[in-house]
Design a protein around this motif. Structure first.
Motif, PDB file in Angstrom:
ATOM      1  N   ASP A   1       4.502  65.866  10.128  1.00 58.03           N
ATOM      2  CA  ASP A   1       3.312  66.413   9.399  1.00 58.03           C
ATOM      3  C   ASP A   1       2.534  65.139   9.272  1.00 58.03           C
ATOM      4  O   ASP A   1       1.102  65.345   8.887  1.00 58.03           O
ATOM      5  N   HIS A   2       2.825  63.946   9.176  1.00 59.40           N
ATOM      6  CA  HIS A   2       2.236  62.811   8.918  1.00 59.40           C
ATOM      7  C   HIS A   2       2.168  62.021  10.105  1.00 59.40           C
ATOM      8  O   HIS A   2       2.904  62.076  11.059  1.00 59.40           O
ATOM      9  N   LEU A   3       0.670  61.440  10.222  1.00 55.60           N
ATOM     10  CA  LEU A   3       0.987  60.314  11.155  1.00 55.60           C
ATOM     11  C   LEU A   3       1.197  58.903  11.019  1.00 55.60           C
ATOM     12  O   LEU A   3       1.548  58.722   9.549  1.00 55.60           O
ATOM     13  N   PRO A   4       1.607  57.943  12.053  1.00 54.74           N
ATOM     14  CA  PRO A   4       1.914  56.809  11.880  1.00 54.74           C
ATOM     15  C   PRO A   4       0.909  56.033  10.476  1.00 54.74           C
ATOM     16  O   PRO A   4      -0.310  56.229  10.523  1.00 54.74           O
ATOM     17  N   GLU A   5       1.490  55.232   9.605  1.00 57.13           N
ATOM     18  CA  GLU A   5       0.758  54.763   8.800  1.00 57.13           C
ATOM     19  C   GLU A   5      -0.022  53.359   8.808  1.00 57.13           C
ATOM     20  O   GLU A   5      -0.945  52.908   8.153  1.00 57.13           O
ATOM     21  N   ARG A   6       0.118  52.769   9.990  1.00 58.39           N
ATOM     22  CA  ARG A   6      -0.500  51.817  10.637  1.00 58.39           C
ATOM     23  C   ARG A   6      -1.237  52.024  11.684  1.00 58.39           C
ATOM     24  O   ARG A   6      -1.406  53.081  12.490  1.00 58.39           O
ATOM     25  N   ASN A   7      -2.379  50.923  12.103  1.00 62.60           N
ATOM     26  CA  ASN A   7      -3.074  51.168  13.124  1.00 62.60           C
ATOM     27  C   ASN A   7      -2.243  50.894  14.508  1.00 62.60           C
ATOM     28  O   ASN A   7      -1.771  49.611  14.597  1.00 62.60           O
ATOM     29  N   MET A   8      -2.392  51.707  15.462  1.00 66.96           N
ATOM     30  CA  MET A   8      -1.401  51.577  16.441  1.00 66.96           C
ATOM     31  C   MET A   8      -2.353  51.327  17.728  1.00 66.96           C
ATOM     32  O   MET A   8      -1.687  51.230  18.845  1.00 66.96           O
ATOM     33  N   ILE A   9      -3.664  51.055  17.668  1.00 70.71           N
ATOM     34  CA  ILE A   9      -4.400  50.988  18.802  1.00 70.71           C
ATOM     35  C   ILE A   9      -4.285  49.495  19.158  1.00 70.71           C
ATOM     36  O   ILE A   9      -4.227  49.187  20.306  1.00 70.71           O
ATOM     37  N   ASN A  10      -4.562  48.518  18.186  1.00 71.91           N
ATOM     38  CA  ASN A  10      -4.615  47.155  18.540  1.00 71.91           C
ATOM     39  C   ASN A  10      -3.328  46.773  19.221  1.00 71.91           C
ATOM     40  O   ASN A  10      -3.322  45.976  20.170  1.00 71.91           O
ATOM     41  N   PRO A  11      -2.005  46.994  18.696  1.00 76.06           N
ATOM     42  CA  PRO A  11      -0.751  46.648  19.389  1.00 76.06           C
ATOM     43  C   PRO A  11      -0.633  47.281  20.624  1.00 76.06           C
ATOM     44  O   PRO A  11      -0.160  46.452  21.666  1.00 76.06           O
ATOM     45  N   TYR A  12      -1.174  48.569  21.308  1.00 83.40           N
ATOM     46  CA  TYR A  12      -1.266  49.438  22.152  1.00 83.40           C
ATOM     47  C   TYR A  12      -2.144  48.609  23.274  1.00 83.40           C
ATOM     48  O   TYR A  12      -1.526  47.959  24.279  1.00 83.40           O
ATOM     49  N   ILE A  13      -3.269  48.092  22.966  1.00 86.01           N
ATOM     50  CA  ILE A  13      -4.294  47.353  23.730  1.00 86.01           C
ATOM     51  C   ILE A  13      -3.557  45.895  24.029  1.00 86.01           C
ATOM     52  O   ILE A  13      -3.399  45.466  25.317  1.00 86.01           O
ATOM     53  N   HIS A  14      -2.797  45.225  23.051  1.00 82.77           N
ATOM     54  CA  HIS A  14      -1.980  43.976  23.409  1.00 82.77           C
ATOM     55  C   HIS A  14      -1.076  44.163  24.468  1.00 82.77           C
ATOM     56  O   HIS A  14      -0.818  43.467  25.134  1.00 82.77           O
ATOM     57  N   LEU A  15      -0.277  45.275  24.116  1.00 79.71           N
ATOM     58  CA  LEU A  15       0.788  45.547  25.328  1.00 79.71           C
ATOM     59  C   LEU A  15       0.326  45.969  26.653  1.00 79.71           C
ATOM     60  O   LEU A  15       0.865  45.307  27.516  1.00 79.71           O
ATOM     61  N   ILE A  16      -0.736  46.558  26.623  1.00 85.41           N
ATOM     62  CA  ILE A  16      -1.405  46.833  27.963  1.00 85.41           C
ATOM     63  C   ILE A  16      -1.926  45.602  28.690  1.00 85.41           C
ATOM     64  O   ILE A  16      -1.571  45.232  29.804  1.00 85.41           O
ATOM     65  N   LYS A  17      -2.405  44.571  28.064  1.00 84.28           N
ATOM     66  CA  LYS A  17      -3.126  43.359  28.451  1.00 84.28           C
ATOM     67  C   LYS A  17      -1.723  42.453  28.642  1.00 84.28           C
ATOM     68  O   LYS A  17      -1.904  41.831  29.742  1.00 84.28           O
ATOM     69  N   MET A  18      -0.878  42.495  27.951  1.00 87.51           N
ATOM     70  CA  MET A  18       0.348  41.620  28.144  1.00 87.51           C
ATOM     71  C   MET A  18       1.038  42.092  29.355  1.00 87.51           C
ATOM     72  O   MET A  18       1.536  41.143  30.264  1.00 87.51           O
ATOM     73  N   LEU A  19       1.025  43.398  30.067  1.00 91.79           N
ATOM     74  CA  LEU A  19       1.671  44.041  30.861  1.00 91.79           C
ATOM     75  C   LEU A  19       0.864  43.365  32.277  1.00 91.79           C
ATOM     76  O   LEU A  19       1.159  42.654  32.970  1.00 91.79           O
ATOM     77  N   ASP A  20      -0.573  43.620  32.109  1.00 97.87           N
ATOM     78  CA  ASP A  20      -1.093  43.071  33.149  1.00 97.87           C
ATOM     79  C   ASP A  20      -1.068  41.477  33.465  1.00 97.87           C
ATOM     80  O   ASP A  20      -1.110  41.176  34.624  1.00 97.87           O
ATOM     81  N   ALA A  21      -1.274  40.912  32.095  1.00 99.57           N
ATOM     82  CA  ALA A  21      -1.036  39.377  32.257  1.00 99.57           C
ATOM     83  C   ALA A  21       0.259  39.041  33.069  1.00 99.57           C
ATOM     84  O   ALA A  21       0.366  38.020  33.840  1.00 99.57           O
ATOM     85  N   ALA A  22       1.372  39.599  32.642  1.00 99.73           N
ATOM     86  CA  ALA A  22       2.626  39.369  33.190  1.00 99.73           C
ATOM     87  C   ALA A  22       2.716  39.468  34.788  1.00 99.73           C
ATOM     88  O   ALA A  22       3.092  38.604  35.362  1.00 99.73           O
ATOM     89  N   TYR A  23       2.160  40.542  35.152  1.00100.06           N
ATOM     90  CA  TYR A  23       2.289  40.989  36.201  1.00100.06           C
ATOM     91  C   TYR A  23       1.214  39.829  37.195  1.00100.06           C
ATOM     92  O   TYR A  23       1.625  39.682  38.261  1.00100.06           O
ATOM     93  N   LEU A  24       0.201  39.585  36.546  1.00 97.95           N
ATOM     94  CA  LEU A  24      -0.736  38.540  37.396  1.00 97.95           C
ATOM     95  C   LEU A  24      -0.081  37.111  37.439  1.00 97.95           C
ATOM     96  O   LEU A  24      -0.135  36.405  38.418  1.00 97.95           O
ATOM     97  N   ILE A  25       0.947  36.818  36.297  1.00 98.01           N
ATOM     98  CA  ILE A  25       1.704  35.595  36.480  1.00 98.01           C
ATOM     99  C   ILE A  25       2.549  35.649  37.723  1.00 98.01           C
ATOM    100  O   ILE A  25       2.855  34.564  38.374  1.00 98.01           O
ATOM    101  N   ILE A  26       3.286  36.753  37.534  1.00 98.20           N
ATOM    102  CA  ILE A  26       4.328  37.058  38.789  1.00 98.20           C
ATOM    103  C   ILE A  26       3.496  36.858  40.055  1.00 98.20           C
ATOM    104  O   ILE A  26       3.995  36.298  41.159  1.00 98.20           O
ATOM    105  N   GLU A  27       2.455  37.448  40.300  1.00 91.35           N
ATOM    106  CA  GLU A  27       1.765  37.718  41.540  1.00 91.35           C
ATOM    107  C   GLU A  27       1.398  36.145  41.892  1.00 91.35           C
ATOM    108  O   GLU A  27       1.581  35.826  42.830  1.00 91.35           O
ATOM    109  N   ARG A  28       0.599  35.502  40.963  1.00 88.10           N
ATOM    110  CA  ARG A  28       0.398  34.089  41.233  1.00 88.10           C
ATOM    111  C   ARG A  28       1.442  33.353  41.451  1.00 88.10           C
ATOM    112  O   ARG A  28       1.399  32.428  42.309  1.00 88.10           O
ATOM    113  N   LYS A  29       2.626  33.556  40.759  1.00 82.73           N
ATOM    114  CA  LYS A  29       3.825  32.722  41.127  1.00 82.73           C
ATOM    115  C   LYS A  29       4.073  32.870  42.523  1.00 82.73           C
ATOM    116  O   LYS A  29       4.565  31.661  43.232  1.00 82.73           O
ATOM    117  N   GLY A  30       3.961  34.123  43.151  1.00 85.49           N
ATOM    118  CA  GLY A  30       4.696  34.197  44.303  1.00 85.49           C
ATOM    119  C   GLY A  30       3.766  33.700  45.365  1.00 85.49           C
ATOM    120  O   GLY A  30       3.955  33.288  46.332  1.00 85.49           O
TER     121      GLY A  30
END
Length: 185
Positions: A143-172
């Motif tokens: 009946d209730h939604l999460p009490e905190r803003n969930m959008i900002n951590p979501y965007i950070h997680l998406i960016k961290m996934l992309d950044a980590a993939y970029l790091i691994i790609e550049r490492k190769g």
């Protein structure tokens, strides 16, 4: 007669290899496809914000995702904390905005800045809380939604996934990774 004692404590921090965090991220991307991970994260997020529906995925898949994302966040945090950095600074040569995606030019040049910015805003515990909350709310009708803003951590997680993939790609591509301390600030 000597008693042998078994040490049941975790040995995660003991005797760690020099580039353990990079190995953990490489393993993450070997077991989880970047596109599929981002799609599942998006799906979990959208079902978490819907009131009258729940995700159709198998609960074991969601649990594996939950555990994998928690270990990914920890690896990113420890990667960010290292003093002697091992990443490349790539020079931008007329980079298309499509290539940049969610990154700024500086973040594309130095993907470690994405982790610095994310962990400046949120702690590991807050990311754990966010991931657990997303999974919890996506798996049932509430009946209730999460009490905190969930959008900002979501965007950070998406960016961290992309950044980590970029790091691994550049490492190769390039084995010599170095960053100066002042590049991180």
């Amino acid at each position: 007669m000597k008693k042998n004692r078994t040490d049941f404590q975790s040995r995660l921090g003991k005797g760690r290899k020099k580039h353990y965090e990079l190995q953990q991220m490489e393993t993450f991307f070997q077991l989880n496809d970047l596109t599929a991970t981002k799609e599942l994260l998006n799906s979990i997020m959208s079902y978490a914000l819907k009131r009258n529906s729940w995700i159709k995925e198998d609960p074991s898949v969601i649990y594996h995702f939950h555990q994998a994302m928690q270990s990914f966040v920890r690896a990113g945090y420890f990667l960010m904390l290292k003093e002697k950095k091992l990443f490349i600074n790539t020079q931008l040569e007329d980079v298309s905005p499509l290539v940049l995606g969610l990154f700024t030019e500086k973040e594309y040049q130095n993907p470690l800045l994405v982790f610095k910015k994310a962990f400046k805003e949120y702690s590991i515990k807050e990311f754990d809380y966010f991931i657990s909350g997303m999974v919890y709310f996506s798996m049932g009708i509430y009946d209730h939604l999460p009490e905190r803003n969930m959008i900002n951590p979501y965007i950070h997680l998406i960016k961290m996934l992309d950044a980590a993939y970029l790091i691994i790609e550049r490492k190769g591509k390039n084995k010599a990774f170095k960053i100066k301390k002042d590049d991180l600030m």
